[in-house]
Design a protein around this motif. Structure first.
Motif, PDB file in Angstrom:
ATOM      1  N   ASP A 189      -8.189  -2.395   1.672  1.00  0.00           N
ATOM      2  CA  ASP A 189      -7.060  -2.815   0.963  1.00  0.00           C
ATOM      3  C   ASP A 189      -6.356  -1.578   0.447  1.00  0.00           C
ATOM      4  O   ASP A 189      -5.179  -1.777  -0.112  1.00  0.00           O
ATOM      5  CB  ASP A 189      -7.326  -3.747   0.009  1.00  0.00           C
ATOM      6  CG  ASP A 189      -7.825  -5.074   0.581  1.00  0.00           C
ATOM      7  OD1 ASP A 189      -7.390  -5.573   1.595  1.00  0.00           O
ATOM      8  OD2 ASP A 189      -8.588  -5.836  -0.304  1.00  0.00           O
ATOM      9  N   VAL A 190      -6.906  -0.588   0.221  1.00  0.00           N
ATOM     10  CA  VAL A 190      -6.281   0.690  -0.421  1.00  0.00           C
ATOM     11  C   VAL A 190      -5.320   1.607   0.668  1.00  0.00           C
ATOM     12  O   VAL A 190      -5.627   1.233   1.835  1.00  0.00           O
ATOM     13  CB  VAL A 190      -7.285   1.787  -1.032  1.00  0.00           C
ATOM     14  CG1 VAL A 190      -8.058   0.999  -1.860  1.00  0.00           C
ATOM     15  CG2 VAL A 190      -7.977   2.094   0.458  1.00  0.00           C
TER      16      VAL A 190
ATOM     17  N   PRO B  20      11.068   3.025   3.868  1.00  0.00           N
ATOM     18  CA  PRO B  20      11.251   4.050   3.312  1.00  0.00           C
ATOM     19  C   PRO B  20      10.088   4.678   2.245  1.00  0.00           C
ATOM     20  O   PRO B  20       9.876   6.055   1.900  1.00  0.00           O
ATOM     21  CB  PRO B  20      12.575   4.026   2.340  1.00  0.00           C
ATOM     22  CG  PRO B  20      12.565   2.441   2.224  1.00  0.00           C
ATOM     23  CD  PRO B  20      12.082   1.802   3.459  1.00  0.00           C
ATOM     24  N   ASP B  21       9.129   3.773   2.055  1.00  0.00           N
ATOM     25  CA  ASP B  21       8.141   3.926   1.403  1.00  0.00           C
ATOM     26  C   ASP B  21       6.916   4.775   2.189  1.00  0.00           C
ATOM     27  O   ASP B  21       6.162   5.347   1.590  1.00  0.00           O
ATOM     28  CB  ASP B  21       7.362   2.769   0.700  1.00  0.00           C
ATOM     29  CG  ASP B  21       8.175   2.388  -0.595  1.00  0.00           C
ATOM     30  OD1 ASP B  21       8.753   3.373  -1.207  1.00  0.00           O
ATOM     31  OD2 ASP B  21       7.985   1.352  -1.007  1.00  0.00           O
TER      32      ASP B  21
ATOM     33  N   PRO C 221       0.695  -1.243  -0.017  1.00  0.00           N
ATOM     34  CA  PRO C 221      -0.088  -0.038  -0.016  1.00  0.00           C
ATOM     35  C   PRO C 221       0.798   1.288  -0.174  1.00  0.00           C
ATOM     36  O   PRO C 221       0.497   2.478  -0.563  1.00  0.00           O
ATOM     37  CB  PRO C 221      -0.874  -0.219   1.230  1.00  0.00           C
ATOM     38  CG  PRO C 221      -0.994  -1.593   1.490  1.00  0.00           C
ATOM     39  CD  PRO C 221       0.379  -2.149   1.249  1.00  0.00           C
ATOM     40  N   ARG C 222       2.156   1.340   0.552  1.00  0.00           N
ATOM     41  CA  ARG C 222       2.922   2.245   0.667  1.00  0.00           C
ATOM     42  C   ARG C 222       3.563   2.662  -0.623  1.00  0.00           C
ATOM     43  O   ARG C 222       3.513   3.829  -1.016  1.00  0.00           O
ATOM     44  CB  ARG C 222       3.850   2.208   1.884  1.00  0.00           C
ATOM     45  CG  ARG C 222       3.444   2.338   3.078  1.00  0.00           C
ATOM     46  CD  ARG C 222       4.468   1.855   4.171  1.00  0.00           C
ATOM     47  NE  ARG C 222       3.716   1.707   5.675  1.00  0.00           N
ATOM     48  CZ  ARG C 222       4.085   0.875   6.569  1.00  0.00           C
ATOM     49  NH1 ARG C 222       5.205  -0.020   6.248  1.00  0.00           N
ATOM     50  NH2 ARG C 222       3.508   0.953   7.592  1.00  0.00           N
TER      51      ARG C 222
ATOM     52  N   GLU D 187       3.011   5.887  -5.916  1.00  0.00           N
ATOM     53  CA  GLU D 187       2.752   5.886  -7.379  1.00  0.00           C
ATOM     54  C   GLU D 187       1.444   6.746  -7.754  1.00  0.00           C
ATOM     55  O   GLU D 187       1.538   7.435  -8.535  1.00  0.00           O
ATOM     56  CB  GLU D 187       2.321   4.337  -7.743  1.00  0.00           C
ATOM     57  CG  GLU D 187       1.818   4.131  -9.194  1.00  0.00           C
ATOM     58  CD  GLU D 187       1.570   2.585  -9.462  1.00  0.00           C
ATOM     59  OE1 GLU D 187       1.300   2.222 -10.434  1.00  0.00           O
ATOM     60  OE2 GLU D 187       1.381   1.851  -8.589  1.00  0.00           O
ATOM     61  N   LEU D 188       0.459   6.775  -6.774  1.00  0.00           N
ATOM     62  CA  LEU D 188      -0.667   7.486  -7.040  1.00  0.00           C
ATOM     63  C   LEU D 188      -0.463   8.984  -6.901  1.00  0.00           C
ATOM     64  O   LEU D 188      -0.824   9.737  -7.607  1.00  0.00           O
ATOM     65  CB  LEU D 188      -1.784   7.234  -6.222  1.00  0.00           C
ATOM     66  CG  LEU D 188      -2.417   5.776  -6.216  1.00  0.00           C
ATOM     67  CD1 LEU D 188      -3.144   5.428  -5.122  1.00  0.00           C
ATOM     68  CD2 LEU D 188      -3.424   5.790  -7.346  1.00  0.00           C
ATOM     69  N   LEU D 189       0.329   9.459  -6.095  1.00  0.00           N
ATOM     70  CA  LEU D 189       0.915  10.772  -5.822  1.00  0.00           C
ATOM     71  C   LEU D 189       1.724  11.115  -6.948  1.00  0.00           C
ATOM     72  O   LEU D 189       2.012  12.566  -6.938  1.00  0.00           O
ATOM     73  CB  LEU D 189       1.691  10.994  -4.532  1.00  0.00           C
ATOM     74  CG  LEU D 189       0.963  10.849  -3.493  1.00  0.00           C
ATOM     75  CD1 LEU D 189       1.701  10.785  -2.154  1.00  0.00           C
ATOM     76  CD2 LEU D 189       0.000  12.030  -3.018  1.00  0.00           C
TER      77      LEU D 189
END
Length: 307
Positions: free
Chosen positions: A93-94, A164-165, A20-21, A26-28
């Motif tokens: 799950d998100v 780190p994520d 998820p991290r 990726e989404l950002l």
């Protein structure tokens, strides 16, 4: 959360939250702003996920209101906030971004706060530069710690994370206290301290919002707080995207909607003696048990029944 229809191995059950991290990062980095509705409990988080949103934002305002029925003025402890974050993470799950207020003390407290939130499985945390006890960013009477002290707290947060994520969001409330220029200056220093995302809270005009976006362009991804009924003008998502914001949070809409719905039902019950006339607009019992995962539980019962 999708229905349970796969073989879950030990690695799935003991997941440390890295996926998820990585997904949040990726989404950002996408071209369009990431939209994050606010969740105040596990049920509201599930509803957000089921509505098709890619991320959940755990609101401190909503957490305080739902847990103790009081305003967001620094009344909850770190343990109470982390406990709510853990329940929300377990329900979806998100990725979950969680409000961590001021970190609940000095830089040493921030170290433990980051450790606890990371253990809870959140994908991102938000830290702010207010004095404890803090206040909601759209209330009056806020006070700030020094910019250098906040930078030190952010450095502690970065050092404390084991993954780190984990995304660290740095929020400044300086607009209402010391003005827009100071807020932008603080945001720059917070990026230099290692913050992954910058959050200038409560600008009060579209011109000020545009100035924040222009002055901080390329420094780090930016948060726009679409605080329902707050001090910031309610821009369209298209305009927010045009200005270059990466994350848009809608912190309390779900809480306000739930409050309106409960009030309406109680008015009917008080006036008519039963809720019958209100039930047509509500999910029925079977629909509700489906949305909170009864089919998943039944599949697990069949799988592990031993028959």
């Amino acid at each position: 959360m999708t229905a349970y229809n796969r073989e879950a191995d030990v690695a799935d059950l003991l997941s440390n939250g890295r996926a998820p991290r990585a997904r949040l990062r990726e989404l950002l980095s996408a071209d369009a702003p990431l939209v994050a509705p606010g969740a105040y409990d596990a049920l509201s988080a599930r509803l957000i996920e089921q509505a098709g949103f890619d991320v959940v934002y755990m609101t401190g305002f909503g957490t305080t209101a739902s847990l103790i029925g009081r305003p967001d003025v620094g009344l909850l402890s770190a343990a109470e906030m982390v406990d709510n974050a853990r329940r929300i993470v377990s329900a979806v799950d998100v990725p979950v971004i969680a409000d961590a207020d001021t970190g609940y003390g000095n830089a040493i407290n921030v170290v433990r706060t980051v450790q606890l939130y990371e253990q809870a499985g959140v994908a991102g945390i938000q830290l702010e530069d207010q004095v404890m006890p803090k206040k909601c960013g759209h209330m009056s009477g806020k006070a700030l710690i020094g910019a250098d002290e906040m930078a030190g707290k952010l450095q502690a947060a970065i050092a404390a994370r084991t993954d780190p994520d984990l995304v660290v969001i740095a929020r400044t409330d300086a607009v209402a206290v010391q003005g827009l220029d100071e807020a932008i200056s603080r945001a720059r220093s917070f990026a230099e301290a290692g913050a992954d995302v910058l959050f200038v809270e409560a600008p009060t005009s579209e011109d000020d919002i545009a100035t924040v976006a222009r002055e901080l362009a390329g420094v780090a991804p930016l948060v726009f707080n679409w605080a329902e009924g707050g001090r910031t003008p309610p821009l369209s998502l298209e305009r927010i995207a045009e200005l270059g914001f990466s994350l848009v949070i809608y912190p309390i809409g779900t809480l306000l909607a739930a409050t309106a719905g409960i009030r309406s039902l109680l008015t009917t019950l008080k006036g008519e003696g039963t809720p019958v006339s209100a039930l047509g607009s509500l999910p029925n019992f079977e629909e509700f048990t489906d949305l909170i995962g009864l089919p998943e539980v039944q599949q697990l019962e069949q799988r592990f029944s031993g028959t």
